[in-house]
Design a protein around this motif. Structure first.
Motif, PDB file in Angstrom:
ATOM      1  N   UNK A  60       0.818  -1.212   0.000  1.00  0.00           N
ATOM      2  CA  UNK A  60       0.000   0.000   0.000  1.00  0.00           C
ATOM      3  C   UNK A  60       0.850   1.260   0.000  1.00  0.00           C
ATOM      4  N   UNK A  61       2.030   1.194   0.573  1.00  0.00           N
ATOM      5  CA  UNK A  61       2.906   2.350   0.598  1.00  0.00           C
ATOM      6  C   UNK A  61       3.726   2.501  -0.678  1.00  0.00           C
ATOM      7  N   UNK A  91      -4.107 -15.015  -4.914  1.00  0.00           N
ATOM      8  CA  UNK A  91      -5.105 -15.930  -4.355  1.00  0.00           C
ATOM      9  C   UNK A  91      -5.642 -15.445  -3.015  1.00  0.00           C
ATOM     10  N   UNK A  92      -4.883 -14.616  -2.325  1.00  0.00           N
ATOM     11  CA  UNK A  92      -5.331 -14.071  -1.041  1.00  0.00           C
ATOM     12  C   UNK A  92      -5.898 -12.664  -1.190  1.00  0.00           C
ATOM     13  N   UNK A  93      -6.229 -12.270  -2.430  1.00  0.00           N
ATOM     14  CA  UNK A  93      -6.837 -10.982  -2.757  1.00  0.00           C
ATOM     15  C   UNK A  93      -5.930  -9.785  -2.498  1.00  0.00           C
ATOM     16  N   UNK A  94      -4.633 -10.007  -2.502  1.00  0.00           N
ATOM     17  CA  UNK A  94      -3.690  -8.899  -2.440  1.00  0.00           C
ATOM     18  C   UNK A  94      -3.561  -8.352  -3.861  1.00  0.00           C
ATOM     19  N   UNK A 106      -7.428  -0.269  -0.809  1.00  0.00           N
ATOM     20  CA  UNK A 106      -8.182  -0.739   0.362  1.00  0.00           C
ATOM     21  C   UNK A 106      -9.612  -1.096  -0.021  1.00  0.00           C
ATOM     22  N   UNK A 107     -10.272  -0.245  -0.814  1.00  0.00           N
ATOM     23  CA  UNK A 107     -11.652  -0.523  -1.206  1.00  0.00           C
ATOM     24  C   UNK A 107     -11.729  -1.746  -2.110  1.00  0.00           C
ATOM     25  N   UNK A 108     -10.835  -1.857  -3.083  1.00  0.00           N
ATOM     26  CA  UNK A 108     -10.850  -3.018  -3.978  1.00  0.00           C
ATOM     27  C   UNK A 108     -10.606  -4.305  -3.190  1.00  0.00           C
ATOM     28  N   UNK A 109      -9.693  -4.265  -2.243  1.00  0.00           N
ATOM     29  CA  UNK A 109      -9.415  -5.444  -1.412  1.00  0.00           C
ATOM     30  C   UNK A 109     -10.650  -5.847  -0.610  1.00  0.00           C
ATOM     31  N   UNK A 110     -11.338  -4.858  -0.060  1.00  0.00           N
ATOM     32  CA  UNK A 110     -12.569  -5.137   0.692  1.00  0.00           C
ATOM     33  C   UNK A 110     -13.649  -5.706  -0.221  1.00  0.00           C
ATOM     34  N   UNK A 111     -13.828  -5.129  -1.396  1.00  0.00           N
ATOM     35  CA  UNK A 111     -14.839  -5.623  -2.335  1.00  0.00           C
ATOM     36  C   UNK A 111     -14.540  -7.050  -2.783  1.00  0.00           C
ATOM     37  N   UNK A 131     -16.281  -0.800 -11.236  1.00  0.00           N
ATOM     38  CA  UNK A 131     -16.369  -0.275  -9.885  1.00  0.00           C
ATOM     39  C   UNK A 131     -15.680   1.079  -9.836  1.00  0.00           C
ATOM     40  N   UNK A 132     -16.367   2.077  -9.313  1.00  0.00           N
ATOM     41  CA  UNK A 132     -15.755   3.381  -9.074  1.00  0.00           C
ATOM     42  C   UNK A 132     -15.178   3.307  -7.670  1.00  0.00           C
ATOM     43  N   UNK A 133     -13.870   3.333  -7.576  1.00  0.00           N
ATOM     44  CA  UNK A 133     -13.193   3.149  -6.296  1.00  0.00           C
ATOM     45  C   UNK A 133     -12.866   4.462  -5.606  1.00  0.00           C
ATOM     46  N   UNK A 134     -12.660   5.502  -6.377  1.00  0.00           N
ATOM     47  CA  UNK A 134     -12.435   6.849  -5.842  1.00  0.00           C
ATOM     48  C   UNK A 134     -13.111   7.813  -6.802  1.00  0.00           C
TER      49      UNK A 134
END
Length: 140
Positions: free
Chosen positions: A3-4, A50-53, A87-92, A106-109
């Motif tokens: 993320x950084x 596979x772990x949605x990263x 963060x939003x894509x990972x949650x979705x 998907x509109x993420x921002x």
């Protein structure tokens, strides 16, 4: 992509040099229909593990637009916008609202400066992303 981590587009991936207003990589279909109004755009074909990263590879990114506007867009992405959309894509993905096996935009921002959209295109492992600066207002 950590993320950084920072978005870094090599000069060879800047399509504006060729007079193109399309993204070589990413979710080109997510850009506004009136491309001439888009100040700058960035796109990437990210990998969904596979772990949605979500992992963004440096050689699967492209941009277009004047250098000053591209620099502004990349700065905004690197200073907070990346964290928000990842963060939003990972949650979705984790909740099943976004699927690796079903296409859907998907509109993420979407704020007054930057819009980020994504679509898996039912690719079972990729997330196609585009980001663009708010279009210039039409002048009559």
């Amino acid at each position: 992509m950590d993320v950084g981590a920072r978005v870094n587009v090599g000069r060879r991936m800047i399509n504006e040099e060729l007079g193109e207003r399309s993204l070589r990589y990413g979710y080109d279909a997510g850009l506004p229909e009136e491309r001439r109004l888009v100040r700058a755009a960035w796109g990437a074909r990210a990998i969904i593990t596979d772990t949605s990263v979500i992992d963004i590879l440096g050689d699967r990114q492209s941009t277009f637009g004047p250098a000053r506007d591209v620099a502004e867009l990349l700065a905004r992405l690197n200073h907070g916008v990346n964290t928000r959309w990842i963060d939003l894509a990972t949650t979705l993905l984790a909740t099943g609202e976004m699927s690796r096996n079903e296409a859907g935009e998907f509109v993420l921002v979407a704020d007054r400066d930057v819009t980020v959209k994504a679509n898996t295109k039912a690719s079972d492992g990729y997330l196609y992303v585009c980001a663009y600066l708010a279009p210039h207002a039409e002048t009559s």
